[in-house]
Design an enzyme around this catalytic site. Structure first.
Site, PDB file in Angstrom:
ATOM      1  N   GLU A 120     -13.290  21.609  -7.519  1.00 42.84           N
ATOM      2  CA  GLU A 120     -12.239  22.438  -8.117  1.00 42.84           C
ATOM      3  C   GLU A 120     -12.391  22.533  -9.626  1.00 42.84           C
ATOM      4  O   GLU A 120     -12.202  23.604 -10.218  1.00 42.84           O
ATOM      5  CB  GLU A 120     -10.866  21.861  -7.759  1.00 42.84           C
ATOM      6  CG  GLU A 120      -9.686  22.778  -8.084  1.00 42.84           C
ATOM      7  CD  GLU A 120      -9.188  22.663  -9.517  1.00 42.84           C
ATOM      8  OE1 GLU A 120      -8.511  23.586  -9.987  1.00 42.84           O
ATOM      9  OE2 GLU A 120      -9.486  21.638 -10.161  1.00 42.84           O
ATOM     10  N   GLU A 121     -12.723  21.426 -10.277  1.00 43.28           N
ATOM     11  CA  GLU A 121     -12.788  21.407 -11.734  1.00 43.28           C
ATOM     12  C   GLU A 121     -13.955  22.244 -12.273  1.00 43.28           C
ATOM     13  O   GLU A 121     -13.935  22.676 -13.428  1.00 43.28           O
ATOM     14  CB  GLU A 121     -12.906  19.975 -12.247  1.00 43.28           C
ATOM     15  CG  GLU A 121     -11.720  19.071 -11.926  1.00 43.28           C
ATOM     16  CD  GLU A 121     -10.447  19.447 -12.658  1.00 43.28           C
ATOM     17  OE1 GLU A 121     -10.416  20.495 -13.349  1.00 43.28           O
ATOM     18  OE2 GLU A 121      -9.470  18.699 -12.549  1.00 43.28           O
ATOM     19  N   ASP A 127      -4.924  14.091 -11.899  1.00 39.74           N
ATOM     20  CA  ASP A 127      -5.600  15.356 -11.570  1.00 39.74           C
ATOM     21  C   ASP A 127      -6.960  15.084 -10.951  1.00 39.74           C
ATOM     22  O   ASP A 127      -7.955  15.033 -11.665  1.00 39.74           O
ATOM     23  CB  ASP A 127      -5.750  16.180 -12.854  1.00 39.74           C
ATOM     24  CG  ASP A 127      -6.348  17.553 -12.632  1.00 39.74           C
ATOM     25  OD1 ASP A 127      -6.248  18.075 -11.503  1.00 39.74           O
ATOM     26  OD2 ASP A 127      -6.924  18.092 -13.587  1.00 39.74           O
ATOM     27  N   HIS A 185      -7.387  16.367 -18.274  1.00 43.31           N
ATOM     28  CA  HIS A 185      -8.556  16.969 -18.936  1.00 43.31           C
ATOM     29  C   HIS A 185      -8.815  16.383 -20.317  1.00 43.31           C
ATOM     30  O   HIS A 185      -9.774  16.784 -20.974  1.00 43.31           O
ATOM     31  CB  HIS A 185      -8.441  18.499 -19.038  1.00 43.31           C
ATOM     32  CG  HIS A 185      -8.470  19.204 -17.727  1.00 43.31           C
ATOM     33  ND1 HIS A 185      -8.823  20.540 -17.607  1.00 43.31           N
ATOM     34  CD2 HIS A 185      -8.200  18.783 -16.469  1.00 43.31           C
ATOM     35  CE1 HIS A 185      -8.759  20.897 -16.332  1.00 43.31           C
ATOM     36  NE2 HIS A 185      -8.377  19.850 -15.624  1.00 43.31           N
ATOM     37  N   ASP A 205     -12.788  15.724  -7.044  1.00 44.10           N
ATOM     38  CA  ASP A 205     -13.649  15.834  -8.224  1.00 44.10           C
ATOM     39  C   ASP A 205     -12.786  15.820  -9.481  1.00 44.10           C
ATOM     40  O   ASP A 205     -11.593  16.139  -9.437  1.00 44.10           O
ATOM     41  CB  ASP A 205     -14.513  17.093  -8.170  1.00 44.10           C
ATOM     42  CG  ASP A 205     -13.705  18.369  -8.364  1.00 44.10           C
ATOM     43  OD1 ASP A 205     -12.742  18.577  -7.595  1.00 44.10           O
ATOM     44  OD2 ASP A 205     -14.014  19.154  -9.278  1.00 44.10           O
TER      45      ASP A 205
END
Length: 457
Positions: free
Chosen positions: A156-157, A123, A423, A92
């Site tokens: 996770e995010e 990421d 991000h 994710d």
């Protein structure tokens, strides 16, 4: 890169790595159905499961976790009596934010200036590709010398804790002698680094209400309590004059001992505008690895375009609080909630809702597996010694694994070095880092297997 048969094999696998990373990046796998269809995450999970099956993994399964997402599990048997290594990544990703600000489409892997750009490239879809590349290289040089478990998380995010809850309910699933978390990164490109500490996190939604409905600002403004103004006051109370985080009762003066982060390097990495000062006090390392940090992630209020002359009846914000090792995230969340409620002016009604939470983590860098990783990284990076740093981000699963398997060694490596801009818009991964870290992981598995065998003989 070193001149060795294994290194040459890893290099030969880079074209395949790029192709597969492009396929993975194409999935808009943001684990929030309010932003992207759930089917995007499901398709990404199926891709991961297919990749594991094609590599000979058995017991491949899509795990339905309690938060409504899927994690992918697989097991690759090794030689009899070999140790078991768990490899972790997540498929994710963060939302792309302002897609117009991306130089190339966020979900289309694009090569530019020696880097590969795309959401999740570093990421942490690149982390999964790193694991696969290491295992493929080992197969061509005598086989994978350990039992391998792979777990690829699907939320996770979002910090919703689905995999943590699943692991606690099925503790036998992820048992391992050593765990490699492929979700951190080198201190900078070319400097091999393991992460020793992670800050924990609490995520809350704060709602401020003052009126039964919006009012005309000309007729009522000046006496009617403005919920947006009240929210601004509440949020402002979370920082001191120098920008330091100030949550009543939360300690914020710890110091970081170890690798330091020069201020000028940080300013460059963070792309701080000329003339704008950094926030907080102490060293940069103190501020980002050893002390709490509050961030307002979003505010619900009328946009400038189309705003009407109204006193707002309600407003809300999403607030993140990162907490360092040594601070309990549950206690920090309680203190944050109490602070927000107390800071409300004019008797405004404040409601605080817990959205996500994860405890900070500190690795045992004196464990034997770290010696094997140090040797592997030294070879993969042509003699450069492995460094140990902190990371301001959070990986809540680490604490769950440490609690479930206290004898397991946990190492944190990955592709999220500063230039990756995770991000943010224009996230990217360094192909060179992907190649070197794939080699380092392959070398680590070889050395760890030999170390384990020697210890048992």
């Amino acid at each position: 890169m070193p001149d060795s048969p294994l290194a040459h094999t890893v290099a030969s696998l880079q074209s395949r790595a790029r192709t597969e990373l492009a396929e993975l990046v194409a999935f808009k796998s943001v684990a929030d159905p309010a932003q992207f269809p759930r089917s995007e995450c499901e398709a990404a999970a199926e891709w991961v499961a297919g990749a594991l099956r094609s590599e000979g993994f058995t017991d491949v399964a899509l795990l339905d976790t309690p938060d409504g997402t899927q994690s992918v599990y697989g097991f690759l048997p090794g030689p009899a009596g070999a140790p078991t290594v768990l490899l972790y990544a997540h498929y994710d990703v963060q939302p792309p934010l302002d897609e117009a600000a991306w130089i190339s489409p966020p979900f289309e892997l694009t090569e530019r200036d020696g880097r590969w750009y795309g959401r999740g490239a570093a990421d942490c879809k690149g982390g999964l590709i790193m694991h696969l590349t290491a295992l493929r290289a080992l197969k061509e040089h005598g086989g994978v010398p350990v039992n391998v478990k792979v777990i690829v998380e699907g939320s996770e995010e979002q910090g919703t804790g689905g995999l943590e809850q699943y692991a606690e309910a099925h503790p036998e699933l992820l048992t391992a002698d050593t765990i490699v978390i492929g979700d951190t990164g080198n201190f900078r490109v070319g400097l091999p680094t393991v992460t020793a500490t992670l800050r924990g996190m609490t995520l809350v939604r704060v709602q401020v209400d003052t009126l039964a409905g919006n009012l005309h600002s000309g007729q009522f403004g000046g006496a009617a309590p403005d919920a947006l103004a009240a929210l601004i006051r509440v949020l402002d109370s979370l920082r001191a004059e120098d920008g330091s985080t100030t949550v009543d009762g939360l300690e914020a003066d710890a110091s970081w001992e170890g690798l330091q982060y020069p201020e000028e390097e940080f300013r460059k990495d963070a792309k701080v505008l000329d003339g704008v000062g950094l926030t907080g006090s102490g060293t940069v390392a103190d501020r980002i690895w050893a002390r709490p940090a509050v961030t307002v992630l979003g505010i619900d209020c009328p946009p400038v375009v189309g705003a009407t002359p109204s006193v707002q009846a309600g407003a809300r914000a999403l607030v993140s609080l990162r907490v360092p090792p040594g601070t309990d995230a549950v206690k920090a969340s309680e203190l944050l909630t109490a602070h927000l409620e107390k800071a409300a002016p004019w008797g405004a009604r404040v409601t605080v809702e817990q959205i996500g939470q994860g405890q900070p983590f500190r690795a045992d860098t004196a464990s034997p597996a770290y010696a094997s990783m140090a040797e592997a990284m030294r070879e993969a990076y042509d003699g450069t010694e492995m460094q140990t740093s902190g990371m301001g981000g959070s990986i809540p699963l680490c604490n769950t694994l440490a609690a479930l398997y206290p004898e397991a060694e946990i190492l944190l490596i990955g592709l999220s070095e500063p230039e990756a801009q995770i991000h943010a818009v224009n996230e990217s991964v360094s192909p060179e880092e992907l190649e070197r870290l794939s080699l380092a992981e392959a070398l680590f598995l070889q050395r760890y297997a030999r170390q384990y065998e020697a210890a048992g003989s």
